[in-house]
Design a protein around this motif. Structure first.
Motif, short mmCIF file in Angstrom:
data_model
loop_
_atom_site.label_atom_id
_atom_site.label_comp_id
_atom_site.label_asym_id
_atom_site.label_seq_id
_atom_site.Cartn_x
_atom_site.Cartn_y
_atom_site.Cartn_z
N ASP A 113 95.54 -65.64 -26.77
CA ASP A 113 96.33 -65.30 -25.55
C ASP A 113 97.33 -66.29 -24.82
OD1 ASP A 113 94.64 -66.94 -24.34
OD2 ASP A 113 93.57 -65.22 -23.12
N GLY A 114 97.35 -67.63 -25.52
CA GLY A 114 98.17 -68.64 -24.92
C GLY A 114 97.61 -69.46 -24.09
N ARG A 115 96.51 -69.41 -23.50
CA ARG A 115 95.80 -70.17 -22.71
C ARG A 115 95.32 -71.32 -23.48
NH1 ARG A 115 90.75 -67.46 -19.81
NH2 ARG A 115 90.72 -66.37 -22.00
N PRO A 116 95.35 -72.53 -22.66
CA PRO A 116 94.85 -73.71 -23.54
C PRO A 116 93.41 -73.74 -23.96
CG PRO A 116 95.36 -74.29 -21.17
CD PRO A 116 95.55 -72.89 -21.44
N GLN A 117 93.10 -74.35 -25.05
CA GLN A 117 91.82 -74.55 -25.43
C GLN A 117 91.59 -76.01 -25.24
OE1 GLN A 117 90.29 -72.25 -28.90
NE2 GLN A 117 92.31 -71.84 -29.13
N ALA A 118 90.45 -76.55 -24.66
CA ALA A 118 90.09 -77.86 -24.73
C ALA A 118 89.83 -78.46 -26.05
CB ALA A 118 88.53 -78.19 -24.04
N PRO A 119 90.00 -79.81 -26.16
CA PRO A 119 89.96 -80.55 -27.50
C PRO A 119 88.51 -80.02 -27.99
CG PRO A 119 90.82 -82.00 -25.85
CD PRO A 119 90.38 -80.71 -24.99
N TYR A 139 82.78 -79.69 -28.63
CA TYR A 139 83.62 -80.05 -27.61
C TYR A 139 83.09 -81.47 -27.01
CZ TYR A 139 85.40 -75.24 -27.42
OH TYR A 139 85.89 -74.01 -27.45
N PHE A 140 83.92 -82.11 -26.18
CA PHE A 140 83.57 -83.56 -25.73
C PHE A 140 83.14 -83.46 -24.41
CE2 PHE A 140 86.61 -83.43 -29.24
CZ PHE A 140 86.01 -84.38 -30.03
N SER A 149 88.06 -74.73 -18.38
CA SER A 149 89.00 -73.68 -18.52
C SER A 149 89.18 -73.24 -19.76
CB SER A 149 90.21 -74.37 -17.98
OG SER A 149 90.90 -75.17 -18.56
N ASP A 150 88.28 -73.90 -20.68
CA ASP A 150 88.45 -73.35 -22.02
C ASP A 150 87.83 -71.79 -22.13
OD1 ASP A 150 88.53 -74.35 -24.98
OD2 ASP A 150 86.78 -73.07 -24.74
N PRO A 151 88.73 -70.98 -22.78
CA PRO A 151 88.01 -69.62 -22.87
C PRO A 151 86.94 -69.36 -23.74
CG PRO A 151 89.98 -69.87 -23.92
CD PRO A 151 89.81 -71.02 -23.39
#
Length: 190
Positions: A113-119, A139-140, A149-151
């Motif tokens: 959906d374009g939202r940023p995913q965490a590393p 995840y870290f 904020s990661d979906p």
């Protein structure tokens, strides 16, 4: 005449205690060459439901490069090759269920959906007794702001989120995989 489908079987017989080189990958656990700036070890153990080590498992990782890009045609922004970065690592577990991957922290990638995913790293586990691979993410823990904020993380209940966090240790991060039981890692149904 119609016949019923053949029942699925567990993975094998190539996962054996006497064959640590099962399913070889030329670069093994090295997503980046040793000495790469920013490289670290992601290390951990694969444990069964009773907390015993899984000595004949296989861990694979797939990830974006530090700029959040993939050298793959499915990257919607276009495939980008980064010299010395493979994006993929594979490590058999040892007698104590230990594995390691030498890598660099991936960049932020967009969700569908374009939202940023965490590393994060995508991780698969193969082992005897499994009908199919188990898939999860790493995840870290030191990326608290981005993780918040990661979906994908947001879609999980808090106890499950905690099972996907690699903790900083000297020289890298620690991430144990619990295949079942009280501390079971959150796995995804793909």
């Amino acid at each position: 005449m119609s016949r019923p489908p053949t029942p699925s079987q567990t993975i094998g017989p190539f996962f054996a205690l006497d064959d640590p080189g099962a399913l070889p990958w030329p670069d093994g656990p090295y997503v980046v060459p040793e000495g790469t700036p920013g490289a670290f070890r992601l290390e951990g153990r694969v444990l069964d439901g009773a907390g015993a080590p899984v000595p004949d498992g296989l861990v694979e990782t797939w990830q974006a490069d530090p700029d959040g890009r993939f050298a793959h045609p499915d990257d919607p922004r276009g495939a980008v090759e980064r010299p010395g970065f493979r994006g993929f690592g594979r490590c058999a577990t040892d007698a104590d269920g230990r594995f390691f991957i030498l890598t660099v922290k991936p960049g932020v990638v967009p969700a569908p959906d374009g939202r940023p995913q965490a590393p994060h790293l995508d991780l698969s586990v193969f082992a005897r007794g499994l009908n199919d691979r188990l898939v999860t993410r790493v995840y870290f823990a030191d990326e608290r702001r981005r993780n918040a904020s990661d979906p994908v993380l947001a879609s999980l209940p808090e106890p499950a989120r905690a099972t996907l966090l690699a903790e900083p240790v000297d020289g890298g991060y620690r991430f144990d995989l619990h295949l079942q039981g009280e501390h079971e890692t959150a796995f995804f149904d793909l």
